[in-house]
Design a protein around this motif. Structure first.
Motif, short mmCIF file in Angstrom:
data_model
loop_
_atom_site.label_atom_id
_atom_site.label_comp_id
_atom_site.label_asym_id
_atom_site.label_seq_id
_atom_site.Cartn_x
_atom_site.Cartn_y
_atom_site.Cartn_z
N PHE A 139 2.30 8.31 -3.60
CA PHE A 139 3.31 8.15 -2.58
C PHE A 139 3.51 6.69 -2.20
CE2 PHE A 139 4.90 8.49 1.89
CZ PHE A 139 6.18 8.89 1.52
N LEU A 140 2.43 5.92 -2.16
CA LEU A 140 2.56 4.49 -1.87
C LEU A 140 3.35 3.79 -2.96
CD1 LEU A 140 -0.98 3.62 -0.45
CD2 LEU A 140 1.17 3.83 0.81
N ASP A 141 3.17 4.22 -4.21
CA ASP A 141 3.97 3.67 -5.31
C ASP A 141 5.45 3.96 -5.08
OD1 ASP A 141 1.74 2.72 -6.60
OD2 ASP A 141 1.61 4.38 -8.03
N CYS A 142 5.74 5.18 -4.63
CA CYS A 142 7.12 5.56 -4.34
C CYS A 142 7.69 4.73 -3.20
CB CYS A 142 7.19 7.04 -4.01
SG CYS A 142 8.82 7.61 -3.48
N LEU A 143 6.94 4.57 -2.13
CA LEU A 143 7.39 3.77 -0.99
C LEU A 143 7.74 2.35 -1.42
CD1 LEU A 143 4.83 4.81 1.78
CD2 LEU A 143 7.31 5.05 1.95
N THR A 144 6.87 1.77 -2.22
CA THR A 144 7.09 0.39 -2.66
C THR A 144 8.29 0.28 -3.58
OG1 THR A 144 4.72 -0.07 -2.47
CG2 THR A 144 6.03 -1.59 -3.80
N ALA A 145 8.33 1.14 -4.60
CA ALA A 145 9.39 1.06 -5.60
C ALA A 145 10.77 1.29 -5.02
CB ALA A 145 9.12 2.06 -6.72
N THR A 146 10.88 2.19 -4.06
CA THR A 146 12.20 2.55 -3.55
C THR A 146 12.69 1.66 -2.41
OG1 THR A 146 11.22 4.20 -2.06
CG2 THR A 146 11.97 4.96 -4.23
N THR A 147 11.82 0.80 -1.89
CA THR A 147 12.24 -0.11 -0.80
C THR A 147 12.22 -1.57 -1.22
OG1 THR A 147 9.97 -0.17 0.09
CG2 THR A 147 11.48 1.46 1.02
N GLU A 148 11.80 -1.86 -2.44
CA GLU A 148 11.79 -3.23 -2.94
C GLU A 148 13.11 -3.56 -3.63
OE1 GLU A 148 7.25 -4.67 -4.00
OE2 GLU A 148 8.47 -3.78 -5.57
N ALA A 160 7.66 -8.43 6.15
CA ALA A 160 6.22 -8.35 6.40
C ALA A 160 5.85 -7.10 7.19
CB ALA A 160 5.77 -9.60 7.16
N THR A 161 6.77 -6.56 7.95
CA THR A 161 6.49 -5.36 8.74
C THR A 161 6.23 -4.15 7.85
OG1 THR A 161 7.89 -6.22 10.51
CG2 THR A 161 7.38 -3.87 10.59
N ARG A 162 6.81 -4.17 6.64
CA ARG A 162 6.68 -3.03 5.75
C ARG A 162 5.22 -2.71 5.44
NH1 ARG A 162 9.42 -3.38 -0.07
NH2 ARG A 162 7.95 -5.09 -0.18
N SER A 163 4.41 -3.72 5.17
CA SER A 163 3.00 -3.49 4.83
C SER A 163 2.27 -2.78 5.96
CB SER A 163 2.32 -4.83 4.52
OG SER A 163 2.91 -5.44 3.40
N LYS A 164 2.56 -3.16 7.19
CA LYS A 164 1.91 -2.53 8.35
C LYS A 164 2.30 -1.05 8.43
CE LYS A 164 1.69 -2.82 13.42
NZ LYS A 164 2.25 -1.47 13.67
N LEU A 165 3.57 -0.76 8.27
CA LEU A 165 4.03 0.62 8.37
C LEU A 165 3.48 1.47 7.22
CD1 LEU A 165 7.75 0.15 9.45
CD2 LEU A 165 5.78 0.70 10.87
N PHE A 166 3.44 0.90 6.02
CA PHE A 166 2.91 1.64 4.89
C PHE A 166 1.42 1.94 5.08
CE2 PHE A 166 6.21 0.27 1.46
CZ PHE A 166 7.21 0.81 2.25
N ALA A 167 0.70 1.00 5.70
CA ALA A 167 -0.72 1.24 5.98
C ALA A 167 -0.87 2.38 6.98
CB ALA A 167 -1.37 -0.04 6.52
N GLU A 168 0.02 2.45 7.96
CA GLU A 168 -0.02 3.55 8.92
C GLU A 168 0.24 4.89 8.24
OE1 GLU A 168 2.73 2.75 12.02
OE2 GLU A 168 1.72 0.93 12.70
N LEU A 169 1.20 4.92 7.35
CA LEU A 169 1.50 6.16 6.63
C LEU A 169 0.34 6.57 5.72
CD1 LEU A 169 5.23 5.44 5.72
CD2 LEU A 169 4.39 7.12 7.36
N GLN A 170 -0.30 5.58 5.11
CA GLN A 170 -1.46 5.86 4.27
C GLN A 170 -2.58 6.49 5.11
OE1 GLN A 170 -3.07 2.37 2.39
NE2 GLN A 170 -4.42 3.52 1.04
N GLU A 171 -2.80 5.96 6.29
CA GLU A 171 -3.84 6.50 7.16
C GLU A 171 -3.50 7.92 7.60
OE1 GLU A 171 -7.32 6.90 8.99
OE2 GLU A 171 -6.71 5.22 7.69
N ASP A 172 -2.21 8.17 7.90
CA ASP A 172 -1.80 9.53 8.27
C ASP A 172 -2.06 10.51 7.14
OD1 ASP A 172 -0.96 8.97 10.81
OD2 ASP A 172 1.14 8.65 10.29
N LEU A 173 -1.80 10.10 5.91
CA LEU A 173 -2.05 10.98 4.77
C LEU A 173 -3.55 11.26 4.62
CD1 LEU A 173 0.43 9.48 2.14
CD2 LEU A 173 0.64 11.65 3.34
N LYS A 174 -4.36 10.24 4.82
CA LYS A 174 -5.82 10.43 4.73
C LYS A 174 -6.30 11.41 5.78
CE LYS A 174 -7.08 5.89 2.81
NZ LYS A 174 -7.78 4.60 3.10
#
Length: 343
Positions: free
Chosen positions: A35-44, A9-23
């Protein structure tokens, strides 16, 4: 299972932080989505053993029950290890020409990805340091965290260099036990076993020089045992269980199996290995597997695994926890997690 779900469950929080940094850096939405597709695909789809090891080791090392902040911090450190793993698996799959990872096509095989996966892996690795700065800049061991990840990167890349150059030479005589040990300790063992435990020790203030030294000695040995398991499963494992089709034989990899075969084979078997090991095509692969079977490599592995587990347990039992030594319970936890695995 509950620990795994909490960690995931922590992954979603961290990915949201990275998304905000990119924005905040003015990235076009297409970049962020990709990039979010890459994050998800490579850690699932992975077992998450490395990340969970950080959490479990931290719980064992803390002198008191963890606070909510300590819970969160250990899970974040665990995910940084998983991001590290994701980056290097993307590079490794490309260099090996692998088709599948965790039961699905490798990231670089995806539509519209190809060689741009090289940059994707670089970004995965960069995210580690972005998140470290965000969450741990005030921690007394922040600099040590950064240095540890850099050391893990260098060791992994050094092992990968030896692995790929040995495979590229295609020379069976180069596939020695000494070279295999070097590859396994650097490419796999350091980041898969020492990195997670050392991070937990640093975070919990339990990282004495003696303790880290003890941990490294045992965990690198455990990591070599883990790599030997991987080598065996690549040839003798069930792809439906392991999630990938073995490529070591056709890829001319320096593995424990070929090292044993090289030492045990007669002159005719060695000639066959030179002719077929590392060659493309199922006929060559079947020929090599036939030699492995003739030499009883599968039986040899079973005997080795039983003996090696006993040796590793004795190594742990002999440690002295006094004067800042590493806790045996942490090392036993790591060893128990990989015993006699099938994937």
């Amino acid at each position: 299972m509950a620990a795994l779900e909490t960690f995931a469950a922590t992954r979603s929080k961290l990915f949201a932080e990275l998304q905000e940094d990119l924005k905040q850096r003015g990235n076009p939405s297409v970049n962020i989505s990709r990039f979010l597709d890459c994050l998800t695909a490579t850690t699932e789809g992975g077992k998450l053993n490395r990340g969970i090891t950080v959490v479990k080791a931290g719980y064992a090392l803390l002198p008191n029950p963890p606070t909510p902040q300590e819970h969160a911090h250990l899970r974040i450190l665990g995910w940084l290890v998983e991001l590290f793993q994701a980056a290097y698996l993307v590079w490794d799959d490309m260099m090996d020409g692998s088709e599948y990872r965790r039961g699905r096509p490798c990231w670089y095989k995806g539509e519209g990805v190809g060689l741009t996966a090289i940059n994707d892996a670089c970004m995965l690795k960069s995210c580690i340091f972005m998140l470290l700065r965000r969450h741990f800049r005030g921690h007394p061991e922040y600099a040590a965290f950064v240095e540890l990840f850099h050391e893990a990167a260098f060791r992994t890349e050094l092992g990968q260099l030896c692995d790929t150059t040995t495979a590229a030479s295609g020379q069976i005589q180069d596939m020695t036990a000494e070279r295999y040990e070097f590859i396994a300790r650097n490419k796999t063992a350091f980041y898969s076993f020492y990195l997670p435990v050392a991070l937990a020790m640093l975070y919990c203030g339990q990282a004495s020089e003696e303790g880290l030294g003890q941990a490294k000695s045992v965990l690198l040995d455990i990591g070599v045992y883990f790599q030997i398991q991987d080598d065996f499963l690549d040839v003798f494992g069930d792809p439906a269980v392991t999630g990938k089709v073995g490529t070591d034989i056709q890829g001319s990899k320096c593995t424990w199996l070929v090292v044993q075969a090289r030492e045990l084979s007669d002159v005719h078997q060695q000639q066959a290995l030179r002719e077929s090991y590392g060659q493309k095509g199922m006929d060559h692969e079947r020929r090599v597997k036939g030699i492995f079977s003739e030499l009883g490599i599968d039986v040899l592995y079973t005997d080795f695994e039983k003996r090696r587990l006993g040796e590793l347990q004795a190594q742990i039992n002999a440690l002295d926890e006094s004067r800042g030594g590493v806790k045996k319970a942490v090392l036993n936890m790591v060893l128990d997690s990989i015993q006699q695995r099938d994937k």
